[in-house]
Motif scaffolding. Structure first.
Motif, mmCIF file in Angstrom:
data_model
loop_
_atom_site.group_PDB
_atom_site.id
_atom_site.type_symbol
_atom_site.label_atom_id
_atom_site.label_comp_id
_atom_site.label_asym_id
_atom_site.label_seq_id
_atom_site.Cartn_x
_atom_site.Cartn_y
_atom_site.Cartn_z
ATOM 1 N N LYS A 111 0.774 -1.144 0.007
ATOM 2 C CA LYS A 111 0.096 -0.093 -0.022
ATOM 3 C C LYS A 111 0.775 1.220 -0.056
ATOM 4 O O LYS A 111 1.805 1.404 0.757
ATOM 5 N N GLU A 112 0.510 2.314 -1.056
ATOM 6 C CA GLU A 112 1.370 3.529 -1.160
ATOM 7 C C GLU A 112 0.380 4.628 -1.270
ATOM 8 O O GLU A 112 -0.570 4.803 -2.312
ATOM 9 N N ARG A 113 0.564 5.659 -0.433
ATOM 10 C CA ARG A 113 -0.336 6.888 -0.511
ATOM 11 C C ARG A 113 0.067 7.842 -1.683
ATOM 12 O O ARG A 113 1.362 7.918 -2.070
ATOM 13 N N LEU A 114 -0.955 8.058 -2.526
ATOM 14 C CA LEU A 114 -0.860 8.935 -3.675
ATOM 15 C C LEU A 114 -1.486 10.245 -3.544
ATOM 16 O O LEU A 114 -2.413 10.334 -2.711
ATOM 17 N N PRO A 115 -1.085 11.209 -4.333
ATOM 18 C CA PRO A 115 -1.882 12.463 -4.312
ATOM 19 C C PRO A 115 -3.226 12.173 -4.738
ATOM 20 O O PRO A 115 -3.450 11.396 -5.808
#
Length: 92
Positions: A76-80
């Motif tokens: 899981k990776e946070r994106l704009p």
């Protein structure tokens, strides 16, 4: 007002050939998430989902509970946030 976040998630396990994309699309629409779901060549499934933290948490929880889907891991990776996105689609 809820804070909107976006995550890129890579699901591995028994996630292709079990209706994962259709289930993900249905659940995303149920929780009013936007984004997309797509099978990858390595057997994983890529999801970009946008909504509140709680809605995304519930989305993942429902997918984990499916009897045909067997998720081993989620990267899981946070994106704009994508401001103009209005729907959740299945990419082919």
């Amino acid at each position: 007002m809820k804070e909107v976040v976006r995550y890129k998630m890579v699901f591995t396990g028994r996630v292709q050939g079990v209706g994962f994309r259709y289930k993900a699309s249905h659940v995303a629409n149920q929780y009013r998430l936007t984004g997309y779901v797509k099978n990858e060549y390595d057997g994983s499934v890529l999801v970009e989902a946008q909504g509140s933290e709680q809605e995304i948490y519930m989305f993942i929880k429902v997918l984990y509970a499916d009897r045909y889907i067997d998720i081993y891991e989620i990267e899981k990776e946070r994106l704009p946030v994508e401001e103009d996105e209005r729907s959740f689609i299945i990419q082919y």
